[in-house]
Design a protein around this motif. Structure first.
Motif, PDB file in Angstrom:
ATOM      1  N   ALA A 130       0.832  -1.201   0.000  1.00 36.26           N
ATOM      2  CA  ALA A 130       0.000   0.000   0.000  1.00 36.26           C
ATOM      3  C   ALA A 130       0.868   1.254   0.000  1.00 36.26           C
ATOM      4  N   ILE A 131       0.473   2.257  -0.767  1.00 41.54           N
ATOM      5  CA  ILE A 131       1.149   3.558  -0.776  1.00 41.54           C
ATOM      6  C   ILE A 131       0.095   4.652  -0.707  1.00 41.54           C
ATOM      7  N   ASN A 132       0.362   5.677   0.090  1.00 40.99           N
ATOM      8  CA  ASN A 132      -0.553   6.806   0.246  1.00 40.99           C
ATOM      9  C   ASN A 132       0.241   8.056   0.585  1.00 40.99           C
ATOM     10  N   PHE A 133      -0.203   9.193   0.075  1.00 38.77           N
ATOM     11  CA  PHE A 133       0.361  10.463   0.508  1.00 38.77           C
ATOM     12  C   PHE A 133      -0.331  10.901   1.792  1.00 38.77           C
ATOM     13  N   GLY A 134       0.471  11.340   2.759  1.00 42.38           N
ATOM     14  CA  GLY A 134      -0.070  11.831   4.013  1.00 42.38           C
ATOM     15  C   GLY A 134      -0.425  13.304   3.925  1.00 42.38           C
ATOM     16  N   PRO A 135      -1.078  13.836   4.948  1.00 42.28           N
ATOM     17  CA  PRO A 135      -1.426  15.263   4.961  1.00 42.28           C
ATOM     18  C   PRO A 135      -0.199  16.170   4.963  1.00 42.28           C
ATOM     19  N   ASP A 136       0.990  15.596   5.274  1.00 44.02           N
ATOM     20  CA  ASP A 136       2.234  16.365   5.248  1.00 44.02           C
ATOM     21  C   ASP A 136       2.870  16.403   3.865  1.00 44.02           C
ATOM     22  N   GLY A 137       2.209  15.796   2.864  1.00 44.56           N
ATOM     23  CA  GLY A 137       2.740  15.788   1.512  1.00 44.56           C
ATOM     24  C   GLY A 137       3.795  14.734   1.261  1.00 44.56           C
ATOM     25  N   LYS A 138       4.078  13.886   2.242  1.00 39.83           N
ATOM     26  CA  LYS A 138       5.075  12.833   2.088  1.00 39.83           C
ATOM     27  C   LYS A 138       4.399  11.537   1.628  1.00 39.83           C
ATOM     28  N   LEU A 139       5.169  10.695   0.925  1.00 38.84           N
ATOM     29  CA  LEU A 139       4.656   9.413   0.458  1.00 38.84           C
ATOM     30  C   LEU A 139       5.016   8.335   1.476  1.00 38.84           C
ATOM     31  N   TYR A 140       3.988   7.650   1.986  1.00 39.73           N
ATOM     32  CA  TYR A 140       4.165   6.569   2.956  1.00 39.73           C
ATOM     33  C   TYR A 140       4.027   5.234   2.226  1.00 39.73           C
ATOM     34  N   VAL A 141       4.923   4.300   2.551  1.00 35.99           N
ATOM     35  CA  VAL A 141       5.010   3.028   1.840  1.00 35.99           C
ATOM     36  C   VAL A 141       4.985   1.896   2.862  1.00 35.99           C
ATOM     37  N   ALA A 142       4.019   0.965   2.733  1.00 37.06           N
ATOM     38  CA  ALA A 142       3.902  -0.178   3.646  1.00 37.06           C
ATOM     39  C   ALA A 142       4.639  -1.365   3.034  1.00 37.06           C
ATOM     40  N   VAL A 143       5.602  -1.920   3.779  1.00 37.86           N
ATOM     41  CA  VAL A 143       6.456  -2.986   3.256  1.00 37.86           C
ATOM     42  C   VAL A 143       6.377  -4.196   4.181  1.00 37.86           C
ATOM     43  N   GLY A 144       6.108  -5.379   3.622  1.00 36.56           N
ATOM     44  CA  GLY A 144       6.092  -6.608   4.396  1.00 36.56           C
ATOM     45  C   GLY A 144       7.491  -7.105   4.707  1.00 36.56           C
ATOM     46  N   GLU A 145       7.585  -8.063   5.651  1.00 36.20           N
ATOM     47  CA  GLU A 145       8.912  -8.547   6.076  1.00 36.20           C
ATOM     48  C   GLU A 145       9.399  -9.739   5.266  1.00 36.20           C
ATOM     49  N   ASN A 146       8.705 -10.046   4.135  1.00 34.81           N
ATOM     50  CA  ASN A 146       9.141 -11.096   3.213  1.00 34.81           C
ATOM     51  C   ASN A 146       9.282 -12.446   3.922  1.00 34.81           C
ATOM     52  N   ALA A 147       8.333 -12.726   4.838  1.00 36.50           N
ATOM     53  CA  ALA A 147       8.278 -14.015   5.550  1.00 36.50           C
ATOM     54  C   ALA A 147       9.506 -14.268   6.405  1.00 36.50           C
ATOM     55  N   ASN A 148      10.189 -13.207   6.815  1.00 33.16           N
ATOM     56  CA  ASN A 148      11.349 -13.313   7.713  1.00 33.16           C
ATOM     57  C   ASN A 148      11.133 -12.328   8.846  1.00 33.16           C
ATOM     58  N   GLY A 149      10.626 -12.848   9.986  1.00 34.83           N
ATOM     59  CA  GLY A 149      10.257 -11.968  11.093  1.00 34.83           C
ATOM     60  C   GLY A 149      11.390 -11.124  11.614  1.00 34.83           C
ATOM     61  N   SER A 150      12.631 -11.591  11.527  1.00 37.05           N
ATOM     62  CA  SER A 150      13.755 -10.818  12.060  1.00 37.05           C
ATOM     63  C   SER A 150      13.947  -9.501  11.321  1.00 37.05           C
ATOM     64  N   ASN A 151      13.486  -9.435  10.070  1.00 29.86           N
ATOM     65  CA  ASN A 151      13.602  -8.174   9.335  1.00 29.86           C
ATOM     66  C   ASN A 151      12.849  -7.040  10.032  1.00 29.86           C
ATOM     67  N   SER A 152      11.741  -7.388  10.670  1.00 30.15           N
ATOM     68  CA  SER A 152      10.868  -6.359  11.252  1.00 30.15           C
ATOM     69  C   SER A 152      11.517  -5.611  12.407  1.00 30.15           C
TER      70      SER A 152
END
Length: 657
Positions: free
Chosen positions: A161-183
């Motif tokens: 998911a990607i969305n622009f916030g009210p601050d004009g910045k682009l927010y990007v949701a990234v999964g941990e690719n099935a490796n919990g330690s990445n989080s």
């Protein structure tokens, strides 16, 4: 599309489960007053993953296989806005779309997609690219990659998911690719919420520290805005509304699905914690969570999310600032009251909803992956919402009990208390689906009302009661006499039950061998409203009293109870059998006093020559009959209790070919 692992034993890939070669999914069911209509014919938008409204009202729909489609004025355009070469294996593919806040001037469209492996031995990766729109198609050669993420190993947990916030910045949701330690690592951007400028550069005011993690991110990892996410498939900003400003839907693994408050520097705990369990002060607990299952309040993968705060409000007033969220597995949509964090049902049978949007027209839209289309949900008019009646109050010291008659169709009730008539300046809170409420109240005079919460909105108020609390003590008088007292016997088991008495902190049992007598010591049962015990055979006379710190009530109605091991005292009844494929299902009525059962099977009426086996404390028993020799079998159930083994139940026969 969205994967959930069950305790690490197996994997459920929801995209495969949704595209079932059976009959198409039916229409969704909504509260009275709401209707849905398909924007385009079912099946014309297969493999949908995400959608976004352009500022001019066109709807852009992402398909996992790389096509970004355009719906304009209710028509699905034949030519995609862009067709990308993507790796669409597992949960990879075209997963997100967003529009620049200055789209009217610069025509920038952003997408999140999986770039295929560039060469053998080099893994694919997820990318955010910017395109320039030329009408309903992307300008040729206008792609500008602004964010390239780490190479992928697993095909699942991509976020997207990607969305622009009210601050004009682009927010990007990234999964941990099935490796919990990445989080929990600041050395990569997987399992995170990222925040970047529209050109891909990193804002100077991104957080540099994260709760529970030592050190600070460096280089490209300075894009990290929040950590500890598993698979944040969708998130949403509240457009100009009150808190919460941002909510993130994180897909769980074994137990919980999460709705989290988005905040800079937050750590949501994965993989150490799921759903806020176990508790950890370093982690942000979910605002709302729900468990795994197949009911209207459980599921297996949280997907779309959208705030109801449109420019033109057409839903009932109680919906304002609520948060809609969906579960792709069970096909429901619920709405969360963000002031009370209570969620109620909104839709069922939505056909694998993967994304939700509220547009400025005041309607809710959802992308149905199962039906291959987008639906618009409208509110067509006011629906009566019955209010509670008969509100009454009892006061004893600081103890207050409110009770009322139920309102038809209510899913919960809201308590309002004010310092003056008609006000709710002291209390305005959801109580759940109850018709009484006990609370310790402060000294003062309060004006109290109750409203019913319906799926279509909030009812008018009940009658108002004036509550005067004159003492801070826990009570000023003993509790009232318990009502509804009942006594039953099952062999040597006595079972007693009664209705709760206002402000009682304990209940006392009196037992005599004759009426009015107390032949045995009085038993303090604690703060319960039922009691069971095994006693010697005989006839006993029983009463219940309620007690609190201020004293003891008079006794309840006295009831005799006779215990004994007669031939029919604890016998199962109503034995029945049904077939479901290769399984025979036996059911019976459980008699009071039974602690277990035995199944007796014979080759003739009344015989037990084939089996006499314990089956546990159950009243439903499935038995696999596949492979059992052909013939007619005669089956009975006997109960085990303090009296021993009972006489048999009625006998049923089952004939196997």
């Amino acid at each position: 599309m969205i994967e959930r692992s069950a305790r690490g034993l197996h994997t459920i890939v929801v995209c495969a489960a949704l595209v079932v070669a059976a009959s198409p999914l039916g229409a969704a069911t909504f509260p009275n007053g709401f209707v849905e209509s398909a924007l385009v014919p079912a099946g014309t938008l297969p493999n949908g993953t995400a959608m976004q409204f352009a500022p001019d009202g066109r709807l852009f729909v992402a398909q996992q296989t790389g096509q970004l489609r355009v719906v304009e004025n209710g028509v699905l355009l034949t030519t995609p806005f862009v067709t990308l070469g993507v790796d669409s294996s597992g949960e990879r593919g075209l997963l997100g779309v967003a529009f620049d806040p200055n789209f009217a001037a610069n025509h920038f469209v952003y997408v999140y997609y999986t770039v295929p492996s560039p060469s053998p031995g080099v893994g694919p990766h997820n990318r955010v690219s910017r395109f320039t729109a030329n009408g309903n198609e992307a300008l040729a050669g206008s792609e500008l990659p602004i964010l390239d993420l780490e190479p992928l190993s697993a095909t699942n947990h991509n976020g997207g998911a990607i969305n622009f916030g009210p601050d004009g910045k682009l927010y990007v949701a990234v999964g941990e690719n099935a490796n919990g330690s990445n989080s929990q690592s600041l050395a990569n951007r997987l399992g995170k919420m990222l925040r970047i400028n529209a050109n891909g550069s990193i804002p100077n005011d991104n957080p540099t520290t994260f709760s529970g993690i030592a050190g600070s991110p460096t280089g490209a990892n300075r894009a990290i805005w929040a950590v500890g996410l598993r698979n944040p498939y969708t998130f949403a900003f509240n457009p100009g509304g009150p808190a919460p400003a941002m909510l993130i839907n994180d897909v769980g693994q074994s137990t919980w699905e999460e709705v989290n408050d988005g905040s800079a520097g937050a750590n949501y705990g994965w993989p150490t914690s799921e759903g806020g369990v176990p508790a950890n002060a370093a982690f942000v607990d979910p605002r709302h969570r729900y468990g795994h299952g197949s009911t209207s309040t459980t599921g297996c993968a949280i997907t779309g999310g959208a705030f109801y705060n449109p420019a033109t409000q057409t839903f009932p007033s109680d919906y304002l600032n609520d948060y809609f969220f969906a579960d792709v597995c069970t096909g429901w949509i619920r709405r969360l009251d963000t002031s009370t964090n209570v969620a109620v049902d909104f839709a069922t049978g939505a056909g694998g909803p993967v994304d939700l949007k509220v547009w400025s027209d005041g309607n809710l839209y959802y992308l149905s992956r199962g039906n291959g289309t987008v639906y618009r949900v409208r509110f067509t008019g006011a629906v009566p919402t019955p209010a509670p009646t008969g509100l009454a109050a009892q006061v004893s010291g600081s103890a207050l009990r409110l009770s009322w008659s139920p309102a038809a169709g209510a899913v919960s009730y809201r308590l309002e208390a004010g310092s003056a008539t008609g006000q709710a300046d002291l209390v305005n809170t959801d109580l759940g689906n109850v018709t009484s409420f006990d609370v310790a109240a402060p000294v003062g005079t309060f004006f109290v009302r109750v409203r019913a919460v319906h799926a279509a909105g909030l009812s008018g108020p009940s009658n108002q009661v004036t509550v005067v609390v004159a003492s801070a003590a826990s009570c000023t008088s003993p509790p009232p006499v318990p009502t509804g007292y009942g006594a039953q016997s099952g062999g040597l088991l006595a079972a007693l039950a009664w209705a709760p008495s206002f402000n009682a902190s304990a209940y006392l049992l009196e037992v005599g061998l004759s009426t009015g007598a107390t032949s045995f010591p009085v038993s303090n049962l604690g703060n319960v409203t039922s009691f069971q015990a095994v006693a010697p055979a005989g006839t006993y006379f029983t009463r219940i009293r309620a007690a609190n710190a201020c004293g003891m009530s008079a006794p309840s109605t006295e009831l005799p109870i006779t215990l004994g091991c007669g031939p029919t005292a604890v016998v199962p009844t109503g034995l029945a059998v049904s077939r479901a494929g290769g399984v025979a299902i036996f059911t019976w009525q459980a008699p009071l006093g039974a602690t277990g059962y035995r199944m007796q099977i014979g080759s003739a009426h009344g015989a037990t020559n084939l089996a006499d086996v314990a089956v546990g404390a159950v009243a439903l028993l499935p038995v696999t009959v596949g492979g059992v020799p052909a013939g007619t079998y005669y089956v009975r159930i006997v109960a085990v209790s303090a009296c021993g083994v009972s006489a048999p139940s009625n006998e049923v026969t089952i004939t196997l070919p």
